[in-house]
Design an enzyme around this catalytic site. Structure first.
Site, PDB file in Angstrom:
ATOM      1  N   LYS A  72       0.843  -1.205  -0.136  1.00  0.00           N
ATOM      2  CA  LYS A  72      -0.560   0.113   0.385  1.00  0.00           C
ATOM      3  C   LYS A  72       1.023   1.052  -0.088  1.00  0.00           C
ATOM      4  O   LYS A  72       0.847   2.298  -0.912  1.00  0.00           O
ATOM      5  CB  LYS A  72      -1.052  -0.023   1.216  1.00  0.00           C
ATOM      6  N   GLN A  95      -4.736  -1.165   9.542  1.00  0.00           N
ATOM      7  CA  GLN A  95      -4.899  -2.436   9.454  1.00  0.00           C
ATOM      8  C   GLN A  95      -5.423  -3.768  10.267  1.00  0.00           C
ATOM      9  O   GLN A  95      -4.723  -3.714  11.424  1.00  0.00           O
ATOM     10  CB  GLN A  95      -3.738  -3.124   9.010  1.00  0.00           C
ATOM     11  N   ASP A 155     -11.874   3.322   4.489  1.00  0.00           N
ATOM     12  CA  ASP A 155     -11.944   2.086   4.461  1.00  0.00           C
ATOM     13  C   ASP A 155     -13.334   2.221   4.785  1.00  0.00           C
ATOM     14  O   ASP A 155     -14.060   0.563   4.454  1.00  0.00           O
ATOM     15  CB  ASP A 155     -11.304   1.069   5.341  1.00  0.00           C
TER      16      ASP A 155
END
Ligand code: NDP
Length: 300
Positions: free
Chosen positions: A54, A98, A121
């Site tokens: 990422k 994460q 997200d």
């Protein structure tokens, strides 16, 4: 029939090129460099590779990237304090923590601490609500990637029967919202669904997000259907040598490709789209935070 292979890797490359163009325009015309911060707690090797990818792709498209790799024993309060600091940092437009986080940290507390404006997200209740009622904002990365591939393959999705197998907050539910917005007739199946094969056989579009290797076979696919396989499962591959493994999806690729009209492979289908859509979402949030309309080709 032999299905067209939907090349997610190539599509994601093209998408990143477009994202780089939007980033360059935001810099040149508005003095804004979109910034993405990724936070990882603990040493899960799979997550670490993912986070490194990422960060690398963020820099490649011209964005500002920050990466926080915290030890597994980091107290919850310290993680929440970092999120608060990033919420207030004007150089950061997207924050991704994460998941999963170590057991002593409550993931819901982390999600609720995120500023919805920077929630790339689409985890916070505010972002989920915006998606549901169709307000501009970030859209869950994997479903957004699936939608882009479906539109590219089929054009208009209006009136098509879509069956989504899996109802997670991460994939199945936001996918259902997006396909409803496309005027599909949507069915969401899960572990308690009866006659799954019969349902899937009615579908013009199948999105499989289950986490069970090769569960959906060709004999329950409607001829000509479009198959989006989100699943990533590692299975033993003795043909490659002792102890070796390979990745497979939730769809049995061989038998499904013999019946379907188009299908995503695993790997190389949905997977590459997820990170590209994270970058797309960061351009979207950077635009919205600065009162600009996000680029149309990066949003649903
Ligand atoms: P979850 O485990 O959160 O959800 C799985 C869903 O599948 C649940 O809704 C569950 O039903 C349903 N399910 C389980 N067994 C069956 C069954 N026998 N029949 C029908 N439905 C069933 O998984 P995720 O949504 O997070 O991920 C799904 C897959 O996608 C995984 O393989 C994951 O690795 C992959 N993935 C890939 C991404 C990518 O970038 N390509 C990104 C995210 C995920 P119930 O709700 O009843 O328990």
């Amino acid at each position: 029939m032999t299905a067209k292979i939907i090349d997610g890797k190539a599509f994601a490359e093209g998408l990143r090129t477009r994202i780089a163009g939007h980033v360059a325009r935001l810099k040149a015309e508005h003095g804004i460099t979109p910034g993405l911060a990724v936070v990882i707690v603990g040493e899960d090797p799979g997550s670490q590779v993912y986070v490194r990818n990422k960060a690398k792709q963020t820099v490649e498209v011209g964005m500002h990237s920050e990466k926080y790799e915290l030890p597994a024993e980091t107290p919850e309060a310290d993680v929440l304090a970092l999120v608060e600091r990033l919420n207030a940092d004007p150089a950061i437009h997207g924050i991704l923590v994460q998941l999963p986080v170590p057991k002593h940290i409550d993931p819901n507390k982390v999600v609720l601490a995120l500023s919805p404006d920077k929630d790339v997200d689409c985890f916070t209740p505010a972002s989920v609500g915006k998606l549901q009622i169709g307000l501009p904002g970030p859209v869950s990365c994997t479903p957004l990637g699936c939608l882009m591939l479906l539109r590219d393959t089929l054009g208009s999705l209006e009136g098509l029967n879509a069956v989504i197998v899996g109802r997670s907050n991460l994939v199945g539910k936001p996918m259902a919202q997006l396909l409803l917005r496309e005027n599909c007739t949507v069915t969401v199946a899960h572990s308690k669904t009866k006659n799954l094969a019969e349902l899937v056989r009615q579908a013009d579009i199948v999105v499989a997000a289950v986490g069970r290797p090769q569960m959906i076979k060709g004999d329950c696919i409607k001829p000509g259907a479009t198959i989006i396989d989100v699943g990533i499962n590692r299975v033993p591959a003795p043909e490659k040598g002792e102890g070796k493994t390979r990745l497979v999806g939730d769809v049995d690729y061989e038998s499904a490709a013999a019946v379907a009209g188009a299908i995503t492979p695993v790997p190389g289908g949905v997977g590459p789209m997820t990170i590209a859509c994270l970058l797309a979402n960061t351009v979207t949030t950077a635009s919205l935070i600065n009162g600009l309309v996000p680029p149309k080709d990066l949003t649903p």
